[in-house]
Design an enzyme around this catalytic site. Structure first.
Site, PDB file in Angstrom:
ATOM      1  N   PHE A 110      63.370 -30.166  16.473  1.00 32.41           N
ATOM      2  CA  PHE A 110      64.715 -30.603  16.867  1.00 32.41           C
ATOM      3  C   PHE A 110      65.799 -30.237  15.861  1.00 32.41           C
ATOM      4  CE2 PHE A 110      63.909 -34.163  14.063  1.00 32.41           C
ATOM      5  CZ  PHE A 110      65.158 -34.692  13.737  1.00 32.41           C
ATOM      6  N   LYS A 111      65.402 -29.980  14.619  1.00 33.94           N
ATOM      7  CA  LYS A 111      66.405 -29.651  13.605  1.00 33.94           C
ATOM      8  C   LYS A 111      67.183 -28.379  13.953  1.00 33.94           C
ATOM      9  CE  LYS A 111      64.826 -33.161  11.287  1.00 33.94           C
ATOM     10  NZ  LYS A 111      64.309 -33.270   9.952  1.00 33.94           N
ATOM     11  N   ASP A 112      66.586 -27.513  14.782  1.00 35.16           N
ATOM     12  CA  ASP A 112      67.293 -26.294  15.203  1.00 35.16           C
ATOM     13  C   ASP A 112      68.577 -26.617  15.958  1.00 35.16           C
ATOM     14  OD1 ASP A 112      65.464 -24.358  14.222  1.00 35.16           O
ATOM     15  OD2 ASP A 112      64.173 -24.650  15.959  1.00 35.16           O
ATOM     16  N   THR A 145      63.370 -29.938   8.603  1.00 37.97           N
ATOM     17  CA  THR A 145      64.697 -29.514   8.168  1.00 37.97           C
ATOM     18  C   THR A 145      64.615 -28.249   7.329  1.00 37.97           C
ATOM     19  OG1 THR A 145      65.778 -31.675   8.227  1.00 37.97           O
ATOM     20  CG2 THR A 145      66.629 -30.114   6.635  1.00 37.97           C
TER      21      THR A 145
END
Length: 495
Positions: A110-112, A145
């Site tokens: 999800f950090k993308d 991250t």
């Protein structure tokens, strides 16, 4: 215009671009907006808007010193064909809940969603403010991250990125993703310690006046890619707004009806973004915090006492193996009626004695939150149950959220439709997933595990995995946690 100031001192205000560029306030506080703007889009329109359109509409309310042309450039450059699904974030129904698949970007986590746009926000902010210094992105990671930031900032002109991660505290795939990272401006350093050690030392470097002066003299400026940076947090608000529109589009709710959101979280940034969306006016009824056995957040929301004086547990959901949840500071500020003095006192207590306790009145301000956790055996059982019932494969972090979602419904009898933030591809944690659905492969090689997972899931390898299987190791430095600053000085040629 929306201005920003530190959670620990409201005297100095910054524009959005200045706050993005700084990352963290000189006093160690996190930047917060002077108000949370209203979402002035009709809810029935959300279903027909593309992710890019929504991203612009939401972000321009917070980043209003960017011109329309600047912000649209950032959005369109970030959310393009580097995502393997045209919708950017598919919403998939399985097991009675809806899974918001946040892992279709280049690093399959999800950090993308935020780190694809942060480099563009950062370089645009530097130009807007006439900054000629080289920006040094200094980041601690619990697994995801780091790779997403490295991927986003690799070879971006006038930037360098240094990522620290706990040597034995990430999955094999997460580690390989980082240590094989290309880019002349990238550095990856493992530490003998846990994520909290890495995060604490990074924060200390941001607050070190002597180091800041030496950086300035050498033509450098620190900034952060962690969710302590407001430029990381606000893009995450977007996907909750998008999820609501997709729930309406799929007929799960009618426009105006509420949804509940379940978020696996350790550092609190991802669920804080959902809280911001709710404060903007999105009909989120309950914000459900899902923790693993490092359940410091669960205990806080149940008792009002935040206490990091406890054992640090390594789990199969390593991105949540965190005892100091940095982004909680922003919620504390809102819970304390925006009292920077109260926040400073809490943070002093956390630093000096490892705990603080909020008032009953403050706890009342957090009643929109519900918190629970999943034990390791419950995570394994949840992955297996969903796979055997629906053929849907989830990673351990998402399984933590699914277990807590089911517990919440059983305990409260609240049947409001649920959106679960699915934060990573199962391909990122093949061993934990196969332990649950095909234990015979527990001792297989990484390649064999990945092949088996492909067979079971029916989902092709994401490009990130295909590339990873043949990538060479480029970073192999390991340092003691206390030597992190020395390693930064060496990398930047300051010593």
């Amino acid at each position: 215009m929306t201005t920003y100031h530190s959670t620990r001192n409201a005297e100095k205000t910054l524009t959005a671009s200045q706050a993005i560029l700084q990352g963290i306030a000189p006093d160690g506080g996190l930047y917060v907006p002077d108000h949370i703007p209203a979402l002035d889009i009709a809810l029935d329109r959300l279903a027909d808007m593309t992710y890019q359109e929504l991203a612009y509409e939401v972000m321009q309310k917070f980043f209003d010193d960017f011109t329309e042309e600047e912000l649209k450039h950032c959005v369109n450059a970030a959310y393009d064909d580097k995502f393997d699904d045209a919708s950017i974030v598919p919403l998939v129904k399985a097991g009675g809940n809806h899974y918001l698949e946040l892992f279709h970007g280049p690093t399959i986590a999800f950090k993308d969603m935020a780190l694809s746009i942060l480099p563009y926000l950062m370089t645009t902010s530097a130009k807007k403010n006439g900054s000629t210094k080289e920006i040094v992105i200094l980041t601690a990671t619990s697994g995801d991250t780091g790779k997403a930031a490295l991927d986003g900032f690799a070879d971006v002109p006038n930037t360098r990125i240094i990522v620290f991660y706990p040597k034995n505290g990430v999955s094999a795939i997460q580690e390989k993703q980082m240590v094989t990272q290309k880019g002349a401006n990238t550095s990856v350093v493992a530490i003998d310690g846990n994520f909290d050690d890495a995060q604490t030392n990074v924060k200390n470097m941001f607050g070190n006046a002597d180091l800041a002066a030496r950086l300035d003299e050498a033509g450098f400026q620190f900034s952060s890619a962690n969710s302590i940076n407001i430029g990381r947090l606000i893009p995450q608000v977007v996907y909750y707004v998008y999820a609501y529109g997709q729930m309406v589009k799929q007929g799960a709710i009618a426009a105006g009806e509420p949804m509940n959101v379940v978020v696996p979280t350790g550092n609190f940034g991802n669920i804080l973004a959902a809280y911001f969306a709710k404060q903007m006016g999105l009909p989120i009824q309950k914000l459900i915090i899902a923790s693993n056995e490092n359940k410091v957040l669960v205990d806080f929301f149940e008792t009002g006492a935040y206490d990091r004086n406890r054992d640090f547990i390594l789990t199969t959901s390593p991105s949540m193996d965190i005892l100091v949840s940095s982004n909680l500071e922003r919620l504390l500020y809102l819970m304390a009626d925006e009292s920077t003095e109260a926040v400073q006192a809490f943070m002093n207590d956390l630093k000096e004695i490892g705990r603080y306790e909020v008032t009953e009145a403050m706890r009342e301000k957090a009643k929109d939150f519900y918190a629970d956790y999943a034990k390791e055996e419950e995570v394994t059982a949840q992955i297996a149950a969903l796979y055997h019932a629906d053929g849907y494969v989830i990673d351990p972090h998402t399984a933590v959220a699914a277990h807590v979602a089911n517990t919440y419904v059983a305990e409260t009898d609240d049947h409001t439709p649920i959106v679960i933030a699915s934060t990573a591809s199962p391909y990122k944690f093949p061993q934990a997933v196969l332990d649950a659905i095909d234990p015979e492969f527990a001792d297989a090689s990484m390649e064999e595990m990945l092949d088996r997972l492909k067979e079971l899931s029916g989902v092709a390898f994401p490009p990130a995995i295909e590339e990873l299987l043949h990538a060479e190791v480029r970073h192999n430095t390991v340092v003691a946690a206390d030597d992190m600053q020395k390693s930064v000085e060496t990398i930047l040629g300051l010593n």
